[in-house]
Design a protein around this motif. Structure first.
Motif, short mmCIF file in Angstrom:
data_model
loop_
_atom_site.label_atom_id
_atom_site.label_comp_id
_atom_site.label_asym_id
_atom_site.label_seq_id
_atom_site.Cartn_x
_atom_site.Cartn_y
_atom_site.Cartn_z
N ILE A 32 8.91 -12.39 -10.38
CA ILE A 32 8.85 -10.90 -10.88
C ILE A 32 9.26 -10.30 -9.49
O ILE A 32 8.75 -10.55 -8.62
N LEU A 33 10.40 -9.49 -9.49
CA LEU A 33 11.01 -9.11 -8.47
C LEU A 33 10.58 -7.52 -8.27
O LEU A 33 10.50 -6.76 -9.25
N PHE A 34 9.82 -6.95 -6.99
CA PHE A 34 9.35 -5.64 -6.94
C PHE A 34 9.48 -5.36 -5.64
O PHE A 34 9.64 -6.04 -4.89
N THR A 35 9.19 -3.96 -5.55
CA THR A 35 9.25 -3.23 -4.11
C THR A 35 7.98 -2.54 -4.07
O THR A 35 7.35 -1.94 -5.25
N VAL A 36 7.11 -2.15 -3.03
CA VAL A 36 6.27 -1.42 -2.80
C VAL A 36 6.44 -0.11 -2.27
O VAL A 36 7.35 -0.04 -1.08
N LEU A 37 6.12 0.82 -2.96
CA LEU A 37 6.35 2.35 -2.13
C LEU A 37 5.11 3.10 -1.66
O LEU A 37 4.26 3.65 -2.07
N ASP A 38 4.96 2.57 -0.16
CA ASP A 38 3.91 3.26 0.57
C ASP A 38 4.16 4.48 0.77
O ASP A 38 3.16 5.04 1.30
N ASN A 39 5.23 5.03 0.78
CA ASN A 39 5.45 6.42 1.32
C ASN A 39 4.88 7.34 0.45
O ASN A 39 5.41 8.70 0.67
N GLN A 40 4.33 7.44 -0.61
CA GLN A 40 4.01 8.30 -1.70
C GLN A 40 2.47 8.49 -1.66
O GLN A 40 1.70 7.71 -0.65
N ALA A 41 2.03 9.47 -2.28
CA ALA A 41 0.39 9.73 -1.79
C ALA A 41 -0.34 8.88 -2.48
O ALA A 41 -1.43 8.53 -2.17
N ILE A 42 0.15 8.13 -3.56
CA ILE A 42 -0.36 6.69 -4.12
C ILE A 42 0.38 5.79 -4.03
O ILE A 42 1.27 5.89 -4.77
N PRO A 43 0.31 4.84 -3.15
CA PRO A 43 1.38 3.51 -3.15
C PRO A 43 1.27 2.90 -4.43
O PRO A 43 0.44 2.86 -5.48
N THR A 44 2.54 2.64 -4.72
CA THR A 44 2.78 2.28 -5.94
C THR A 44 3.75 0.95 -6.01
O THR A 44 4.54 0.97 -5.07
N VAL A 45 3.60 0.03 -6.97
CA VAL A 45 4.74 -0.97 -7.06
C VAL A 45 5.66 -0.84 -8.15
O VAL A 45 5.35 -0.45 -9.23
N ARG A 46 6.82 -0.86 -7.83
CA ARG A 46 8.09 -0.73 -8.71
C ARG A 46 8.56 -1.87 -9.12
O ARG A 46 9.04 -2.80 -8.29
N ILE A 47 8.43 -2.36 -10.45
CA ILE A 47 8.94 -3.84 -11.00
C ILE A 47 10.62 -3.37 -11.00
O ILE A 47 11.03 -2.58 -11.74
N LEU A 48 11.30 -4.47 -10.43
CA LEU A 48 12.94 -3.94 -10.49
C LEU A 48 13.35 -5.22 -11.65
O LEU A 48 14.41 -4.64 -12.12
N HIS A 49 12.87 -6.05 -11.67
CA HIS A 49 13.63 -7.18 -12.60
C HIS A 49 12.43 -8.29 -12.79
O HIS A 49 12.02 -8.72 -12.00
N VAL A 50 12.64 -8.99 -13.93
CA VAL A 50 12.16 -10.14 -14.34
C VAL A 50 13.00 -11.23 -14.68
O VAL A 50 13.80 -10.78 -15.64
#
Length: 68
Positions: A32-50
């Motif tokens: 599961i490939l993902f990126t962590v978006l820390d620069n938002q009000a609520i940190p978010t994990v965005r799934i890019l690809h499985v």
């Protein structure tokens, strides 16, 4: 927790830090490939690809056949 996952080999080909989580065992393992978006009000994990664990690396140049 997501930042504990190792960097994916695809991370070298993209400007963002891409992490991976392995899911499953043996022949039924997936990455599961993902990126962590820390620069938002609520940190978010965005799934890019499985992807199946045996699939080629995303972003990698295809190998050219040898010309004899």
């Amino acid at each position: 927790m997501p930042n504990c996952c190792p960097l994916a080999r695809e991370s070298a080909y993209f400007s963002q830090e891409i992490r991976q989580l392995l899911y499953g065992k043996g022949r039924s393992a997936y990455r599961i490939l993902f990126t962590v978006l820390d620069n938002q009000a609520i940190p978010t994990v965005r799934i890019l690809h499985v992807r199946h664990a045996t699939q080629k690396t995303l972003g990698e140049e295809p190998k050219k056949p040898d010309a004899n």
